[in-house]
Each structure stands twice: as C-alpha cells, then as structure tokens.
Design a protein around this motif. Structure first.
Motif, PDB file in Angstrom:
ATOM      1  N   ALA D 323       0.829  -1.209   0.000  1.00 35.77           N
ATOM      2  CA  ALA D 323       0.000   0.000   0.000  1.00 35.77           C
ATOM      3  C   ALA D 323       0.863   1.258   0.000  1.00 35.77           C
ATOM      4  O   ALA D 323       0.572   2.239  -0.696  1.00 35.77           O
ATOM      5  CB  ALA D 323      -0.933  -0.008   1.215  1.00 35.77           C
ATOM      6  N   MET D 324       1.931   1.224   0.784  1.00 38.51           N
ATOM      7  CA  MET D 324       2.836   2.383   0.826  1.00 38.51           C
ATOM      8  C   MET D 324       3.522   2.588  -0.519  1.00 38.51           C
ATOM      9  O   MET D 324       3.611   3.711  -1.038  1.00 38.51           O
ATOM     10  CB  MET D 324       3.871   2.172   1.918  1.00 38.51           C
ATOM     11  N   LEU D 325       4.014   1.499  -1.093  1.00 41.85           N
ATOM     12  CA  LEU D 325       4.720   1.607  -2.377  1.00 41.85           C
ATOM     13  C   LEU D 325       3.766   2.077  -3.471  1.00 41.85           C
ATOM     14  O   LEU D 325       4.155   2.858  -4.362  1.00 41.85           O
ATOM     15  CB  LEU D 325       5.349   0.250  -2.731  1.00 41.85           C
ATOM     16  N   ASP D 326       2.536   1.639  -3.409  1.00 47.18           N
ATOM     17  CA  ASP D 326       1.557   2.096  -4.401  1.00 47.18           C
ATOM     18  C   ASP D 326       1.237   3.583  -4.248  1.00 47.18           C
ATOM     19  O   ASP D 326       0.959   4.260  -5.231  1.00 47.18           O
ATOM     20  CB  ASP D 326       0.274   1.253  -4.300  1.00 47.18           C
ATOM     21  N   GLU D 327       1.268   4.072  -3.019  1.00 48.40           N
ATOM     22  CA  GLU D 327       1.027   5.502  -2.833  1.00 48.40           C
ATOM     23  C   GLU D 327       2.134   6.308  -3.510  1.00 48.40           C
ATOM     24  O   GLU D 327       1.876   7.301  -4.191  1.00 48.40           O
ATOM     25  CB  GLU D 327       0.961   5.854  -1.340  1.00 48.40           C
ATOM     26  N   MET D 328       3.374   5.862  -3.336  1.00 47.48           N
ATOM     27  CA  MET D 328       4.487   6.546  -4.015  1.00 47.48           C
ATOM     28  C   MET D 328       4.277   6.500  -5.527  1.00 47.48           C
ATOM     29  O   MET D 328       4.405   7.518  -6.226  1.00 47.48           O
ATOM     30  CB  MET D 328       5.805   5.861  -3.645  1.00 47.48           C
ATOM     31  N   ALA D 329       3.947   5.313  -6.008  1.00 42.69           N
ATOM     32  CA  ALA D 329       3.788   5.149  -7.450  1.00 42.69           C
ATOM     33  C   ALA D 329       2.654   6.022  -7.986  1.00 42.69           C
ATOM     34  O   ALA D 329       2.783   6.671  -9.030  1.00 42.69           O
ATOM     35  CB  ALA D 329       3.536   3.678  -7.785  1.00 42.69           C
ATOM     36  N   LEU D 330       1.548   6.051  -7.245  1.00 39.35           N
ATOM     37  CA  LEU D 330       0.404   6.846  -7.718  1.00 39.35           C
ATOM     38  C   LEU D 330       0.700   8.343  -7.666  1.00 39.35           C
ATOM     39  O   LEU D 330       0.249   9.097  -8.533  1.00 39.35           O
ATOM     40  CB  LEU D 330      -0.843   6.520  -6.897  1.00 39.35           C
ATOM     41  N   ALA D 331       1.443   8.757  -6.633  1.00 39.03           N
ATOM     42  CA  ALA D 331       1.800  10.180  -6.565  1.00 39.03           C
ATOM     43  C   ALA D 331       2.597  10.564  -7.814  1.00 39.03           C
ATOM     44  O   ALA D 331       2.408  11.644  -8.385  1.00 39.03           O
ATOM     45  CB  ALA D 331       2.593  10.478  -5.294  1.00 39.03           C
ATOM     46  N   VAL D 332       3.478   9.651  -8.238  1.00 44.53           N
ATOM     47  CA  VAL D 332       4.258   9.919  -9.451  1.00 44.53           C
ATOM     48  C   VAL D 332       3.351   9.909 -10.680  1.00 44.53           C
ATOM     49  O   VAL D 332       3.365  10.843 -11.494  1.00 44.53           O
ATOM     50  CB  VAL D 332       5.375   8.859  -9.599  1.00 44.53           C
ATOM     51  N   LYS D 333       2.539   8.871 -10.797  1.00 43.83           N
ATOM     52  CA  LYS D 333       1.700   8.744 -11.990  1.00 43.83           C
ATOM     53  C   LYS D 333       0.672   9.866 -12.097  1.00 43.83           C
ATOM     54  O   LYS D 333       0.347  10.319 -13.188  1.00 43.83           O
ATOM     55  CB  LYS D 333       0.958   7.392 -11.982  1.00 43.83           C
ATOM     56  N   GLU D 334       0.143  10.263 -10.952  1.00 45.07           N
ATOM     57  CA  GLU D 334      -0.905  11.287 -10.962  1.00 45.07           C
ATOM     58  C   GLU D 334      -0.334  12.682 -10.753  1.00 45.07           C
ATOM     59  O   GLU D 334      -1.089  13.650 -10.623  1.00 45.07           O
ATOM     60  CB  GLU D 334      -1.925  10.967  -9.867  1.00 45.07           C
ATOM     61  N   ASP D 335       0.968  12.767 -10.664  1.00 44.01           N
ATOM     62  CA  ASP D 335       1.655  14.042 -10.466  1.00 44.01           C
ATOM     63  C   ASP D 335       1.029  14.847  -9.320  1.00 44.01           C
ATOM     64  O   ASP D 335       0.574  15.968  -9.498  1.00 44.01           O
ATOM     65  CB  ASP D 335       1.636  14.864 -11.768  1.00 44.01           C
ATOM     66  N   ARG D 336       1.013  14.247  -8.167  1.00 43.55           N
ATOM     67  CA  ARG D 336       0.450  14.923  -6.988  1.00 43.55           C
ATOM     68  C   ARG D 336       1.345  14.666  -5.788  1.00 43.55           C
ATOM     69  O   ARG D 336       2.208  13.784  -5.814  1.00 43.55           O
ATOM     70  CB  ARG D 336      -0.963  14.411  -6.702  1.00 43.55           C
ATOM     71  N   GLU D 337       1.124  15.428  -4.716  1.00 42.45           N
ATOM     72  CA  GLU D 337       1.922  15.246  -3.514  1.00 42.45           C
ATOM     73  C   GLU D 337       1.555  13.914  -2.869  1.00 42.45           C
ATOM     74  O   GLU D 337       0.378  13.569  -2.759  1.00 42.45           O
ATOM     75  CB  GLU D 337       1.651  16.389  -2.526  1.00 42.45           C
ATOM     76  N   PRO D 338       2.544  13.178  -2.415  1.00 42.45           N
ATOM     77  CA  PRO D 338       2.212  11.937  -1.712  1.00 42.45           C
ATOM     78  C   PRO D 338       1.568  12.235  -0.356  1.00 42.45           C
ATOM     79  O   PRO D 338       1.691  13.342   0.184  1.00 42.45           O
ATOM     80  CB  PRO D 338       3.569  11.253  -1.539  1.00 42.45           C
TER      81      PRO D 338
END
Lengths: 367, 367, 367, 367
Positions: D323-338
């Motif tokens: 879940a943590m790693l996916d949050e990092m990945a999504l922040a990158v993909k969605e260009d938003r703050e983690p």
C-alpha cells in the motif's frame, strides 16, 4: 432395594466417606470469627464488603454504623444482626462495650479516615481503613501512632494485594518470567458521574482530599511498588486537562512517572474524564506481563508474553474481598501485623503528595 | 475538626444518605430464608453448595445429612448449625420434625436420587435433586409422582440454566442475533480419575447409572435444548473407544446427534478419556455464538461473531450456584413450580436413554 | 561531509556489507522458475493464485486459459504475458508447444477436473488440480493413470497442508503436546449465495459433482487425516436439512463421523446454510488444540490448552498459496512426487463417497 | 462426455463468464508501473520491500544500488533485473540515464538520508525515503528544498499510515467510536542486538543520528499525531536508564509526554532494553481502542471496547508495504503530492528534537 443403600449405615460405598479435597478449609465457626463493624454503608460497603464477609474463613459482620438509621436497620435485618449492633455516628462510642465487635472497617470519605480510625482505636477496636489512608502524611502518622498507643492492629484495605491475579503477577515478575522489569505502564481512568451518589463526595476536595489520583491512581502507585518490590525515589508529573464542571474541586487527571532504584520506571496516569481503564503492563527485558483489567472487582485478565508465545492465565473463583478481610481477621487472631499495615498506606500518601507537588511545580520531586 | 464531621448527625454531606444502588437487593433476613438440608457431603456439596448458600438472597443452610458423623459435625460447626441439625442416613427421617428445614438437596450418587427424593417427600420436605435426575425413566416418573402426592416442589439442579452467561446466550440465540440456529456443537469431556474420591462412584454402573453421558454429556443435551428452545425428535449415537481399566463399568464416551423440529441438529460428544472440554457452539444462519467454557463452575467465555465482528461479552460476578439455590427458595416461598422441575430432568433421562439405545443398536432412535 | 559516506566505496561502515539474514532465500531467477498456466480465471484464480505466484520462490505465471477472451487478455496484460500465452478452451492443445509452460493448474468446476487433467497431460504438461480431485473414484484413478502414462507430476491443491499454522498444528499434535488425540471436531460451513458467480456452479450437481462436503467439508476430512496421521476405517453420516431453493441440486449439508485405527474419532460437519465456520479442534488426553479459523485464506488462529495454561501461537507472514505453488514447482524441478499427489486426492474422494453412502443408507460404511 | 464441456466454446455454463469480483483491481501492466531503484540492500530492503513490490498495483523493482556488488547481482538476478540496472554507490549517478527508474527508495542509515535524497533528485528521480527523514531539522528542510528545486516528489516511508489496521483505527477514533480521545499511550521497545547486522549501525550516533526514539519511538510520535489528527504543542521527557554497553552511543530509551491543542495528551516511551512492545492505546471519553501490536510488519490486533462490549476487528490480507509503495507510485503517476510528504517527516524530526531537548534540560519544551 439397592437405590436406598445409603439408608443403611453398613453400606460400604457411601457411608463414612472421608472429607473430600476442599478448595478452601472449612470456615471458622461463627463464634470464632473476628467480628467486624462497617462504618459507612455506601455502595462499596453494601455491594462488595457486606456480602463477601460471608465468603471469608475468619470474619463475620458484627455491627453497622451509619447516619441513616432506616438504612442501617434494613441492612442489619438482612444480615441477621440484632438492633443492639446498629450504631449511628453519634452513639458510635458505645461500641466499646460491644464484645461481638473486634474490628472496625472505615469505609467513609477520605477526609474522615483519620478521625474515625482514632475513634475506633479509642473504643478499643482494631481498624481496617479504606485507601487512600488519609489526605495528608500527618494524618497517616497520627493514625499509626493511635494504633500503637491503643495496642491495636491497623490495616489499609489494599484489596488488589490480596487478589490472586495480582499475586500471581508478582510471583511471575519477581520470579524472572519476563526478565528484569524495565518499565511499568499503569493507567486508571473512569468517568466521574456527579449524578451518582458514590461520586458526589469524590468531587469535593474537603471530603475526598484528592482527586483521581487518590481515588484510582493509587492502584497504579501501589501496583508499581508491589510488582517491582521496591520504592520509588523520584517523581515527575503533569495535570491532565480539567472539565468545566464547577462542582469538581479535585484534580480530574494527572500523569506521572516514578523512578525506582533498579533503574525501572513507572509511567502512570489516572483521570476522571476518560472511559474506564484499569490496566498495568510490565515490560521486562525478555517478555511482557499484562493485567487488563488489573484492579476490577470481578474481572481480571493476566497475560504473559515471552519468546515461547502468549499465555493467558486463569485463576478460578478469585475473591479478593474475602482474602483481604481474612487477612485482617488473621492478623487479629494471630496477633501480628497485617500484610498492608499503616506504613503501607502512609507510603502511598507520601508518593501521591510528591506527585501533586511535581505537577504543580513542573519539577522532579524526590520521595 | 472537619475530619470528624460524620460524628455530627447534622452534617449534610454524610448523614442520612439514602440506600445506594445495589447490585442485588438486600438478602432476606435469616429467619425468612428457606432452610435447606444437604444430603451428602462430598466435594460438590462442600466446595460449591455450602459456601454459596451464604451468597443467596432467599436460602440458608439448615441441616446436613451424612454417613460420616465426624465430617458432618465439622461442617455443621463451621457453618454455625447446632448438633440437632446434623443427621445420619439412619436417623434422617426425624428431619420431618425439624422446622428449620424446608427443603432437602440430594447430592448423592445418581442411583440414590429416587430413594432419597421419596424419603424427603415422605418427611414433608421440598426436594432439590442433582442431575441426572435418576437412572431410569421409571425412577424419574416415580419421583414426580411422589412430589405431587406430597404436595411439595421438586426441582432438578440444572445450574447452567441459572448461569448468567448461558442465560445471555439463550437471549442472543433466541433473539435472532446469529440468525436461525442451524447446528449446535456441544462437547463435554474430562479425565475420570480413579484415585480421586469424587470419581470412584462415577466409574461404577450400580452407583452412577450411566457414564460420561449421565455425568457431563447431560450438559450438551440440556444445553442444546435450552439454547434452541425446542425438543429433539430423534437421536443417533456411537460409543467412543474405552480404556482398559477394569474398574470402570460405565460407558467412557459417546458421540451423538439430535434432530430438532426446526431442522437444527446438535452434534455432541462426552467422554472420560480426553482432557477437559466444556464447549458449546451455535452456528446460525448469520453468525456464531460460542460458550467456551460453557459450563465451568467459575469461568465462562461468551463470544458472538456476526458480520459486525467478534464480540466478547463479560458478565461480572456471575454466581450460578446462588442463582439456582434462590430459584428453589423462591419456588417454595411463592408456592410455584420451579423453572427446572422434575419434568425437565425426566426429559433428559428419556433422551439419554435413547442415545444409549442408538449407540447399542446403531439405529436412529425416536425420542 | 559525513552524510555522503556511502558514495565512497572505501567507507567501512556501509560498503560491502554481507547479505542480511533473509526470511526466505532469494527467489529463483524468472527464467529458472517453473512456468504455470492457469486454466480457469474465476475468483480464486485471480484473487489468490495469480497474485501469489509472484510470492513464490520457484514458480511464475506463464499462461492463462479462459473461455472469455477479453478477460484473459486483460489478465495477461496485467501480469506481463504476451498474447501468445493466452489460450481459449478451444485452442488449448497448442499449449504443448509453449515451452514457457511447464505445468497446468486446473481451477475449473469439479466436473471438469478429469478431462482437463487428461488434456494437460496429453499436452505434455505437469498438472496441479484443485480439490476435490474429481467427482468419482473412477475419475481420480483415471487421472492418476494418465499422469503415470505421461510421466508427469500430478498434485492436488491442498493449500491447508502447506499452511504454516496447520503444519505447526500437525507438529504439536503428533509431537504429543496434547497427549493422545481422542477426538477431532471439524466443522466447515458457509452460505451458498446463488447471486454470486463463484457459487452458481457449486449449486449444480453436474458441475460440482458434490455439495458442501466436496466444496468445504473436504477440509474436515483432509484435516482429520493429516492431524492424526492415519486413515479412517469407517464412517457414519446424516444429511442436514435442505433449503427450499430449487436451483440447488447438490447436498446442502451433512454431518459425519470417522473412526480411526488408533481409536480416535472425528466428528465433522459441512453445510451451505449456516454462517461461516472453518474450525478444527483436537481434544487430546492431556490438552486441546484449536484452529479457528483453520482454513481461511488469510486469517488463522492456533491455540493450545494444556495444564500449563492457554497459549496462542502466531506465525508471521504465512502464505499458504505461495508455499503450495512452490511445492508443485519443486516437485517438477526435483523430479519427485509432490507432497499431495493424486493418491491423496483419491483418498478423500473415496471417503467422501463413503460419507454420502452412509448418509443415504443410514448405515456405517467401511472405507 | 460432459466432463469435457469447457473444451467446447458453445458451453453456456463456463465459457465467457465475466470477470469475477476482485479483491483488488488487476495490477498495471509491467511497462506502465513506476520503476523503483532500491538504494541499500539490508534486511528491510530484501525481506519486506523487494518481495512486496511484486504485490503492488503500480510499482515494480527497476534497479538496485549497493556497495556489495556480489549481493547486488544476486538480488538483481533473483528479481529478473539485467546487469545494467545494478549500481554501486560510486556509479550511482549514471542512473540519471536509466529510463526504467522513475524513483529511488533510500533505505540507508539515517545519517545518509539527506545526501542520497539530494543525489537522487540530482539524477532527476523521485524519492521515497525511510523514516526518520533525517537527523536534523536542517537536513529535512534541505531535502524538501531539493525536491522542490528538482520538481520531483519526496515521500517519507511511513508504512503504518498505509496499514489498513491503523487506517481503520484512525477512522474509528476520528469517527467518534470511543468519544473524545483523552489520552494516547504509545510504547515501542525492542532489544538492540549488537551481534546482528541490522542493529550495528543503529548503535552508532554518527550513522543513526538518534537512538530508540528515532528508530521506533517515531511510531509513537507519528501514531499519536495521525490518530488524533492534530499537532502537539509541548513535550516533556526523561531518559530511561542506559546499559553499560560502550558500543552504544545513542540514547537507549526515553519516555515522553505530548500535549495537544484539544487537551489530549500522549504518554509515550521507546527503548532498546525491554522486550518487544509495539503498542498504542487510545483512551476516549466513552471507550478505548487498542492496537497491539500496532506497527508490526505482519501481525496487528485491533480491539475496541465500548459500553457495547469488546470487539476485535480483523482485516484480511493487509499488506502495508504494498500500500505504501503504491502511494508513491500513484503520486508519481498522478503528479500529486504523496500522502506522507517531506513536511510530514520534518514534523516528526522537530518533535523528536524537542523530546531530546526536554530530556536533557528537564523542562517542558514547546514544539
């Protein structure tokens, strides 16, 4: 007819069977039991103490003392006491001549512990006094002196010290089950309910002498001491936030820390604004012991975690009230100091006074 | 001196405070309580019943009956009974004139239940009889008839039916908390120890009438019935493997199944060769309820699992012995049928006889 | 700047530190892993198996086979499979030439296990087949014979046998922790939900071959066998009450008993009309072991009660799916029989057939 | 032969069944996942992170960076990375050209967090950095500035904030389940073992920057903040007793208190000399919530006590690492703050620095 065999004394199967293994020895006969007068007939006296006197081996209810004559008579009748053993606060002193009464159990608001202990000693009775022993160190010392002068026993009613769960916890901790104890976390909380009789006096400083610390935080103080088997040398403390209830003139919460000579520390809290907690953890160098609840009247859970896993310990039929009352009775019968004498009560009052001082000044206070 | 305030009757804070909220009403005065004679002074009588009579509201120990005069006298002395209330099996019948005795509690090996119940009725006393009620259906019917003829109450001592945990379980199951109950799994096991007094008669068919089923399996039979609130119509059964102990003439284990009109089934076992189990599960259409242990003297755990999670229910200070004894006393005082009358005991004996028949024949047996 | 030390290969503190202690060895490189084709892309395949192939040491997803081309392509894309590794039921046989596929995992309705196992063997692949192995003993034997003829491995997917909690339970029971095991109580229940895809085929006899027994009761059958380490010799059984759902052509519940050579008995039930139970107790001569849930995908609780108290055993990070898949992969790599071969699946089908026969005839049936 | 039905595409029962209900959506295809380079291949990287990247939806292992070339190559091989994605600390900077690497996960001793974060940003990568973020507030600020300058994401690896049990606890506390939270008791302890690789650098101040507080006490600091949803304003603290191990240059234990604007207080401790504790209690005005363990990698227990009883909450298959790693990945993909950006890490370092100051001075320190 074989089914009627026990009618015949010659039956080998049933007649003359020996005494079975008993969980507890047979109780003393009523006339050999230590007679106890209850001073104060509030919720604790009537729900926990009066009924449990019947579960002791060595004590019995001998008299009741109350400011409410009707209530006192109802209680006396229910427990088979004759009217002559019913006392008011005014005519209490004639109890000196009541030979059925050996000891007086003071279950009054804290502010009255000293005066009634002294009055009981003056009447020639032994005294069992509720905790906290008194509001001040001075009062405690006076009570001890009064007992010594009278040549009578003084015991403070630390029921948890007679509870089989807490006793087992002491054995486990001091027996090395969890390695050297490093930390004790001990938290006691409950909501002070001003619409309940039993809490009204606790809200008033002049009756209760102290707040949540005196009422329930004392279990954390006492518990840390008996689990570690040593005395704290220094405390730090901070008050918890108060409510805006004007009727409450005592502290409503405090958190404090105690340093012990072994290097162990106790991290404690007590309060009147959080839901019930009666919890003690001991964190040792190689395991953990948890009592949760630790100090409830009826429910206790004892868990030990070590590298071998988590173990729950169950002790059936554990009546801490009867055990405490029997200790008082045996101290009287055997003419010896009770296990929790005045000095034990004094020690906690000294520590709690230091905690209040630390909370007020923000400084560490030596005990 | 403020600390002495309660010495003054004019103190508004302490004097005249009303009766606090009581966990239970004050008990009846001793003279208003129903006097109970214990017939048989074995482990259960002395460890569970005699001490707990003091915890009732409406009953008291009035007499003891034993084939061991020395033991009987020691018990009488401990509980404050005069010698005139001590009976042997031979002189029991003079109890008819003992006005302090209202009822007789028969705690003898099963084979004597009928004869002693009849003898107590003949002496004009009410009867509380241990379970199983008797060895045979015929004996049970005779006991009921004897009570009716004497115009006296007959109650079978199903303590679990008065246990607050089991009562709560009944409320939850029958209140729909876990949906329609589909299955009950009820298992009662313990090791029969021939070197213990209390187990010796249980090993002998002529004294115990039945084996593990009669002794502890009855809790599974009775429990399934009270949890479902209906009566089984058919049973199947198989004996469990026996040990090679020659002294044991009863069955040492049986597993059986009961069909109920609702379609629910109970899957049960009892035995003398596995370590302690006292467990009842109810599997419902939308949840599960577990009592484990269900029928221990002092420890019960009640857990309910539904889609909302797992909930543990704790009921403080639950004394099933006192509750059972009070039911007997109230039935006498209120002149009404007790909650677990002879018919209840008869029902279980009928079912257990059917279980034995099923185990012997290998066929399903209608009840 | 000290914080940048690891930039320098001469830093003694960080550079060149050895391999740390690993919970599991490093996995095999992808190219050395056993390639597995999933036949059937239902809930279990996509939620439990496909994701957990990535948690194995020795296996990898190599192909998918489905009747729904769109779904198969979506799954393949998600797991990085090229289109050439996506098969329909029609073109499955060309998998023979797919060198990335070493084994086929059949996750289809029970009625198709035999045909697809035979088809996979015909394509020269090893087979991992879901339990129950097949609907009939004859089908099981044919599957074993097909594997032998093909010189390929056949493993039945008994995940619980690879679960660390069940393995620990086996060690404890067979290691004598609770004394001789006397009884196993094993109950598996859940609600069959006809509005859910995964349950629709389970309601149909021609697809599922059996009902709750084949679906989940098999865990009780298999669990009793592996915990006791012996084979049952006789069964008795009774069907549980059915619902009135016409769509359901399988049995909806059955309770049965199994006798083992040691004298131990297993009392079991399975059903589709009670809320979830996945529970196994072992009652031994000196203690009790409980797995509850025993066979859940993710949650298992293991408790051991002996005279030393109650112990909860926790095993972190227990992935039974990965362990099972690795066993299949290792059997292939090491060219040895898997731990749960076809013979293991056949045994349960024989027993379950005997249970059905016992339930239908009302007689005990030898296995 | 009906068993072969799925071979025919015309079979209505099996062919073309839709996608089943998925516990999680299908993962992104490998090429769409965010590539992550692990800097540091110690126990946590190899046991928790590398394996769990395969359990994410949106991330994948793209490169490894280590000072031990042999170890790095073994890891790369096991996870299917080509040699070109293996970096030493010396040649790390060429990672700028590695297009398979989107982000760098810094799993190095605390003292290197800043330098490696800056180096990763300089290479044009996003950064996920282990907690504590850095040794000093100044370092934290520099890291945030570097990320802003580079236009890249900076996330601190607070795994517990992504753990479903802690998230549920937050929902329950902030949703009012236990009334106003009054107190948090949060204790984290473990034995520092100097003979284990993973603990050696933690004993050294120049590598670890802080002691037990930085290592595990940070879970208490962070946990109190996220459970209450507010920021502490003042702390008091005392060091726990040290061992006599000369190799240990960090603090070995501290207990501290935090005051929050709502009036709630947190009573916390951390240490290296008591056996494992990972425990958080929240005492509310009408109930209590306990996470014990709260922050273990694999085991969490969540219990809620209210007047309705005690409820245990179980959340299956809870993978906080994924879940943590996916949050990092999504922040990158969605260009938003983690969700746990640099500011979150900075806040804890500010508070921990205040705790150290309070412990050293004996005074309350404002945060």
């Amino acid at each position: 007819m074989s089914a009627s065999a026990p009618t015949s004394s010659s039956d080998p199967g049933l007649t003359g069977r020996p005494m079975p293994a008993l969980r507890r020895p047979l109780p003393d006969p009523p006339e050999a039991r230590v007679g106890i007068a209850l001073v104060g007939l509030g919720a604790y006296a009537l729900n926990q103490i009066a009924p449990n006197l019947a579960n002791t081996q060595h004590a019995r209810l001998a008299a009741v003392v109350s400011g409410n004559a009707e209530k006192a008579q109802a209680v006396a009748r229910a427990y088979g006491l004759e009217d002559s053993h019913v006392y008011s606060y005014d005519d209490f002193d004639r109890i000196a001549e009541d030979e059925t009464v050996d000891a007086v159990y003071v279950i009054l608001p804290n502010a009255f512990h000293r005066a009634w202990t002294e009055r009981a000693f003056a009447a020639g009775k032994h005294v069992l006094c509720e905790k906290p022993m008194a509001g001040t160190v001075e009062d405690c010392r006076a009570m001890i002196a009064a007992g010594e002068a009278a040549g009578k026993k003084l015991m403070i009613a630390y029921r948890a010290q007679f509870d089989p769960y807490n006793r087992r916890a002491i054995d486990l901790v001091q027996g090395g089950e969890i390695g050297e104890p490093r930390l004790i976390m001990a938290d006691h909380h409950r909501l002070l309910k001003l619409d309940e009789l039993r809490d009204q006096w606790r809200a008033q400083k002049d009756l209760a002498s102290g707040g949540s610390l005196y009422d329930i935080g004392i279990y954390s103080v006492n518990g840390a001491r008996y689990l570690l088997g040593e005395e704290p040398t220094e405390v730090t403390a901070t008050y918890l936030e108060r409510s805006d209830r004007e009727e409450v003139s005592v502290e409503e919460g405090v958190e404090w820390q105690m340093t012990f000579p072994s290097g162990a520390r106790a991290l404690c809290s007590s309060g009147y604004r959080a839901d019930q907690a009666k919890r003690i953890h001991v964190q040792g160098a190689s395991g953990e012991l948890t009592l949760d609840p630790a100090t409830d009247y009826y429910e206790r859970n004892l868990t030990v975690k070590t590298e071998e896993g988590t173990r729950e310990i169950t002790i059936p039929d554990s009546n801490q009230f009867a055990a405490m009352l029997d200790e008082m009775a045996l101290a009287v019968k055997e003419d010896r100091e009770p296990a929790t004498p005045g000095a034990e009560g004094l020690r906690d009052v000294e520590i709690m006074q230091a905690i209040y001082r630390a909370a007020e000044t923000g400084d560490a206070v030596a005990v």
